[in-house]
Write a protein that holds these residues in place. Structure first.
Motif, mmCIF file in Angstrom:
data_model
loop_
_atom_site.group_PDB
_atom_site.id
_atom_site.type_symbol
_atom_site.label_atom_id
_atom_site.label_comp_id
_atom_site.label_asym_id
_atom_site.label_seq_id
_atom_site.Cartn_x
_atom_site.Cartn_y
_atom_site.Cartn_z
ATOM 1 N N GLU A 33 26.984 -15.664 -11.292
ATOM 2 C CA GLU A 33 26.275 -15.406 -12.546
ATOM 3 C C GLU A 33 24.889 -14.813 -12.296
ATOM 4 O O GLU A 33 24.437 -13.920 -13.031
ATOM 5 C CB GLU A 33 26.163 -16.696 -13.357
ATOM 6 C CG GLU A 33 25.593 -16.491 -14.734
ATOM 7 C CD GLU A 33 25.711 -17.728 -15.614
ATOM 8 O OE1 GLU A 33 24.973 -17.808 -16.609
ATOM 9 O OE2 GLU A 33 26.527 -18.611 -15.287
ATOM 10 N N LEU A 34 24.209 -15.292 -11.266
ATOM 11 C CA LEU A 34 22.859 -14.795 -11.007
ATOM 12 C C LEU A 34 22.847 -13.390 -10.413
ATOM 13 O O LEU A 34 21.796 -12.750 -10.366
ATOM 14 C CB LEU A 34 22.126 -15.756 -10.062
ATOM 15 C CG LEU A 34 21.833 -17.148 -10.627
ATOM 16 C CD1 LEU A 34 21.023 -17.963 -9.633
ATOM 17 C CD2 LEU A 34 21.100 -17.052 -11.954
ATOM 18 N N TYR A 240 20.785 -23.763 -10.551
ATOM 19 C CA TYR A 240 20.359 -22.576 -11.294
ATOM 20 C C TYR A 240 18.874 -22.305 -11.080
ATOM 21 O O TYR A 240 18.465 -21.163 -10.802
ATOM 22 C CB TYR A 240 20.629 -22.773 -12.788
ATOM 23 C CG TYR A 240 21.899 -22.122 -13.269
ATOM 24 C CD1 TYR A 240 21.917 -20.796 -13.648
ATOM 25 C CD2 TYR A 240 23.080 -22.835 -13.344
ATOM 26 C CE1 TYR A 240 23.079 -20.192 -14.091
ATOM 27 C CE2 TYR A 240 24.255 -22.254 -13.785
ATOM 28 C CZ TYR A 240 24.245 -20.929 -14.160
ATOM 29 O OH TYR A 240 25.392 -20.338 -14.588
ATOM 30 N N ILE A 244 17.438 -19.103 -9.309
ATOM 31 C CA ILE A 244 16.672 -18.134 -10.099
ATOM 32 C C ILE A 244 15.302 -17.893 -9.479
ATOM 33 O O ILE A 244 14.837 -16.751 -9.389
ATOM 34 C CB ILE A 244 16.552 -18.630 -11.555
ATOM 35 C CG1 ILE A 244 17.908 -18.501 -12.256
ATOM 36 C CG2 ILE A 244 15.500 -17.827 -12.316
ATOM 37 C CD1 ILE A 244 17.955 -19.142 -13.623
ATOM 38 N N ASP A 378 15.482 -11.723 -18.157
ATOM 39 C CA ASP A 378 16.820 -12.318 -18.162
ATOM 40 C C ASP A 378 16.833 -13.605 -17.337
ATOM 41 O O ASP A 378 17.340 -14.653 -17.764
ATOM 42 C CB ASP A 378 17.818 -11.313 -17.592
ATOM 43 C CG ASP A 378 19.262 -11.739 -17.829
ATOM 44 O OD1 ASP A 378 19.479 -12.863 -18.330
ATOM 45 O OD2 ASP A 378 20.180 -10.956 -17.529
ATOM 46 N N TYR A 379 16.259 -13.566 -16.137
ATOM 47 C CA TYR A 379 16.223 -14.762 -15.283
ATOM 48 C C TYR A 379 15.399 -15.878 -15.932
ATOM 49 O O TYR A 379 15.745 -17.064 -15.837
ATOM 50 C CB TYR A 379 15.637 -14.416 -13.917
ATOM 51 C CG TYR A 379 16.642 -13.814 -12.965
ATOM 52 C CD1 TYR A 379 17.887 -14.395 -12.784
ATOM 53 C CD2 TYR A 379 16.328 -12.677 -12.228
ATOM 54 C CE1 TYR A 379 18.803 -13.842 -11.899
ATOM 55 C CE2 TYR A 379 17.237 -12.120 -11.348
ATOM 56 C CZ TYR A 379 18.481 -12.704 -11.201
ATOM 57 O OH TYR A 379 19.389 -12.165 -10.335
ATOM 58 N N ASN A 381 14.947 -16.438 -19.103
ATOM 59 C CA ASN A 381 15.785 -17.062 -20.141
ATOM 60 C C ASN A 381 16.840 -17.956 -19.530
ATOM 61 O O ASN A 381 17.105 -19.061 -20.021
ATOM 62 C CB ASN A 381 16.449 -15.963 -20.985
ATOM 63 C CG ASN A 381 15.582 -15.519 -22.144
ATOM 64 O OD1 ASN A 381 14.913 -16.326 -22.778
ATOM 65 N ND2 ASN A 381 15.565 -14.219 -22.408
ATOM 66 N N ARG A 382 17.453 -17.476 -18.451
ATOM 67 C CA ARG A 382 18.486 -18.269 -17.782
ATOM 68 C C ARG A 382 17.906 -19.544 -17.176
ATOM 69 O O ARG A 382 18.574 -20.581 -17.125
ATOM 70 C CB ARG A 382 19.150 -17.445 -16.674
ATOM 71 C CG ARG A 382 20.018 -16.304 -17.181
ATOM 72 C CD ARG A 382 20.439 -15.412 -16.018
ATOM 73 N NE ARG A 382 21.183 -14.250 -16.461
ATOM 74 C CZ ARG A 382 22.518 -14.118 -16.365
ATOM 75 N NH1 ARG A 382 23.234 -15.101 -15.873
ATOM 76 N NH2 ARG A 382 23.112 -13.009 -16.768
ATOM 77 N N HIS A 385 17.357 -22.193 -19.927
ATOM 78 C CA HIS A 385 18.602 -22.749 -20.480
ATOM 79 C C HIS A 385 19.030 -24.037 -19.760
ATOM 80 O O HIS A 385 19.281 -25.058 -20.409
ATOM 81 C CB HIS A 385 19.705 -21.698 -20.430
ATOM 82 C CG HIS A 385 21.020 -22.187 -20.965
ATOM 83 N ND1 HIS A 385 21.251 -22.409 -22.309
ATOM 84 C CD2 HIS A 385 22.171 -22.531 -20.324
ATOM 85 C CE1 HIS A 385 22.476 -22.846 -22.478
ATOM 86 N NE2 HIS A 385 23.060 -22.932 -21.296
#
Length: 682
Positions: A33-34, A240, A244, A378-379, A381-382, A385
């Motif tokens: 995903e990353l 994650y 990240i 994007d990262y 935001n990820r 989450h």
């Protein structure tokens, strides 16, 4: 928490293989995903915005070397040249507003662009330059993008493939994690239920059944949520966040440093939350156990509640517990609302503001590409989450830790391992030697009890309520151990014998028999494989119940629901009596066994007893003295002491306490009163 966490880890270690495989799949899913933002950055910076890189005239006209025809000349982008390959005149393709223009020369500097009257004006601070510009049509622009389509499609397919691969890994990870969690809780429930079998009777005297049930069901289910939801979110979130941050350092270390304060903020957040949530959750779980205990008690005692019109009082007591439970739930709700993901969103927006200031407000002096900026947002935001997921799981974490504390508290209760194997059947010679006993320190209920019951004898215990009759049998069964003196069976101290092996050759019939859900036959045999169906039928015949139960639609296979409430008191007692006899005990205990049986049924049992007592030592607790006239030894107890002992005839001749009790039951109160007066005068 440390002790509880260690024990939870020990349970998890029992199923470490699926858990470790789940973590590996989780790491693979996170990696897949990353990788997405890196691919997106490549697509934006190289294949979309890369059109603004320098282009050079080239004599090549093949599609394989990425040459693009325009206005009778072929051009190739600078990053498509092989090392050492000759380059022609440099040109540029630039975007101005919504239009793309062709500039037939290089740009010394770049800055703010403006297209006006066929000329591109570029300004940067005090610098200003104008260039002749040819506006490109959509078809012409497409020609310059055409060499990139194959790469864009390949990257898009790679992105899609990683999404599918990540979904597969995530499915496997969640399946393995949840199946392992189910097995962990299955093991924990098994251990808790096994622990209940090991606990002494006095534990159940002091604990409502509903509270114990709550620990086996509600608390273990809350612990299951720890493994399925909490740990899944914590592990996923941790991997994650680490992944990240590593990716951010690869993108741009300055942007990565901007995100690092998130970690200590999350740590402080968890510490503050747990400080308040632990206390609230302890109270919530305690109130829930009390509610379960009260509901169980109300259901068991519903006939008494309704007969004595206690419905409203019971309702008020329940509402009080329910209100206290709701109050603490609301406190938890307030805490969760204050520390919910909304606050996390505020923090995320603060980070975005800092990013805008650094990139657009002069915080960073070097250029950052659009692709890098997109990937960073994007990262970021990820990263927030999983942090929201961790924060939202804090209530479940606290609930699970509190529940685990309660489960381990039960498991830590001192118990006795169930002995395996079988013991040789003893003869049944029982001797009490100067036995004293107290349920509570300093409050003796038995005082210097001494007597002997030989094999085959029947010993009856009589006395008023609280005189110590049941306590003697509790000690014989080793539900409790003596404080002073000793009890022997065939000359051996019962404390030297494993409790299960001691009781293996004992049978008991209680005044209020307990029947299990099943059938009449299963309640006699208790599903012991050593008790054959023929033996069950013989036991029922011996107590005179075969004809009674044979008349039922399914005979002895007639269903029995909880506590045998569809059977009469006499029928329940006969099943209990047959149960004791089916196990062929060396010592038989009858605790007011005929109190709930009508006279006709009692006569049947008494007739059977004359045969069944042969070769067994039988103890009888009875208030109806007419049922023990044939006992070999009658012990008369008063306030924990044996005040008289002997046969029925001998005790009647003494004209003492037994004589008075017997006369009262025979309807001669005057004779009993006279005897009592004579005893007092002496």
């Amino acid at each position: 928490m440390k002790h509880t966490g260690k024990r939870l880890f020990q349970y998890a270690a029992l199923f470490k293989k699926p858990l470790l495989l789940a973590l590996l799949l989780l790491a693979a899913a996170v990696s897949a995903e990353l990788a997405g933002p890196f691919i997106a950055r490549q697509m934006i910076d190289r294949h979309i915005l890369g059109i603004e890189q320098p282009w050079y005239e080239t004599g090549s006209a093949t599609q394989t070397d990425m040459a693009v025809p325009y206005d009778g000349t072929f051009f190739k982008r600078s990053d498509n040249y092989a090392p050492g390959e000759a380059k022609g005149k440099e040109v540029r393709i630039l975007q101005a507003g919504s239009a793309f223009v062709f500039i037939d020369q290089p740009l010394p500097f770049d800055g703010n662009r403006e297209l006006k009257d066929g000329r591109l004006i570029v300004t940067k601070g005090d610098q200003r330059a104008e260039y002749p510009a040819q506006k490109l049509s959509m078809q012409e622009l497409f020609l310059f993008y055409e060499p990139q389509w194959r790469h864009l499609i390949n990257l898009a397919l790679l992105y899609l493939g990683l999404i599918v691969l990540g979904a597969i890994f995530t499915y496997g990870q969640r399946y393995l994690l949840q199946s392992a969690a189910n097995r962990i809780i299955q093991r924990m429930r098994t251990d808790v239920f096994a622990q209940i079998q090991r606990l002494p009777i006095q534990y159940f005297d002091n604990q409502p059944a509903g509270k114990i049930v709550s620990r086996i069901t509600n608390d273990t289910e809350a612990v299951r949520d720890l493994y399925v939801q909490v740990l899944a979110n914590f592990f996923t979130g941790t991997i994650y966040i680490v992944g990240i941050i590593a990716a951010l350092f690869v993108l741009d270390y300055r942007l990565a440093l901007l995100s690092l304060p998130v970690i200590p903020m999350l740590y402080v957040w968890i510490r503050v939350y747990r400080k308040f949530a632990t206390r609230y959750n302890h109270e919530i779980r305690e109130r829930l156990s009390s509610i379960n205990g009260m509901i169980n008690e109300a259901i068991q005692g519903m006939p008494i509640i309704q007969v004595f019109r206690r419905q409203q009082e019971t309702q008020r007591e329940f509402e009080q517990l329910n209100d206290e439970y709701t109050d603490y739930q609301n406190k938890m709700l307030s805490l969760n609302s204050f520390t919910s993901h909304n606050l996390m969103n505020v923090i995320r927006n603060v980070f975005f503001f800092a990013l805008i200031w650094m990139v657009g407000g002069g915080g960073m002096n070097t250029f950052i590409t659009v692709g890098v900026l997109y990937a960073f947002v994007d990262y970021l935001n990820r990263m927030f989450h999983p942090m929201v997921g961790i924060v939202n799981q804090l209530p479940n974490l606290e609930k699970a830790i509190v529940s685990a504390d309660r489960v381990f508290e039960l498991l830590d209760e001192k118990g006795l391992d169930v002995a395996e194997g079988r013991a040789d059947r003893y003869l049944g010679n029982v001797k009490f030697e100067h036995v004293s006993f107290a349920y509570k320190e300093g409050e003796d209920v038995l005082k210097d009890i001494s007597f002997e019951a030989k094999q085959g004898q029947t010993v009856a215990l009589v006395g008023h309520t609280g005189s110590g009759k049941s306590s003697i049998l509790n000690l014989l069964f080793r539900f409790y151990d003596v404080r002073e003196g000793r009890i022997t069976v065939d000359g051996r101290d019962v404390r030297e014998m494993p409790k299960q092996l001691l009781r293996q050759h004992m049978g008991i019939v209680l005044q209020d028999p307990f029947l299990f859900t099943g059938t009449i036959a299963s309640n006699v045999s208790l599903d012991d494989p050593a008790i054959s169906r023929e033996r069950v039928e013989q036991a029922l015949r011996d107590v005179g119940a075969a004809e009674m139960f044979g008349a039922l639609p399914r005979g002895i296979d007639e269903p029995v629901i909880e506590k045998g409430s569809t059977l009469s008191a006499g029928q329940r007692q006969l099943i209990s009596f047959a149960r004791a006899l089916a196990f062929d005990p060396a010592i038989l205990i009858l605790d007011e066994a005929t109190a709930s049986i009508d006279t006709e049924t009692e006569a049947v049992i008494q007739a059977a007893l004359d045969v069944l007592k042969k070769g067994r030592t039988t103890f009888i607790i009875a208030h109806r003295l007419s049922t023990i006239k044939n006992a070999d030894l009658i012990l008369v107890l008063d306030r924990g002491r044996i005040v008289e002992q002997g046969s029925h005839d001998a005790l009647m001749q003494q004209r003492g306490r037994y004589y008075q009790m017997y006369q009262l039951q025979q309807g001669h109160p005057g004779i009993a009163a006279a005897a009592e007066e004579a005893e007092r005068s002496v």
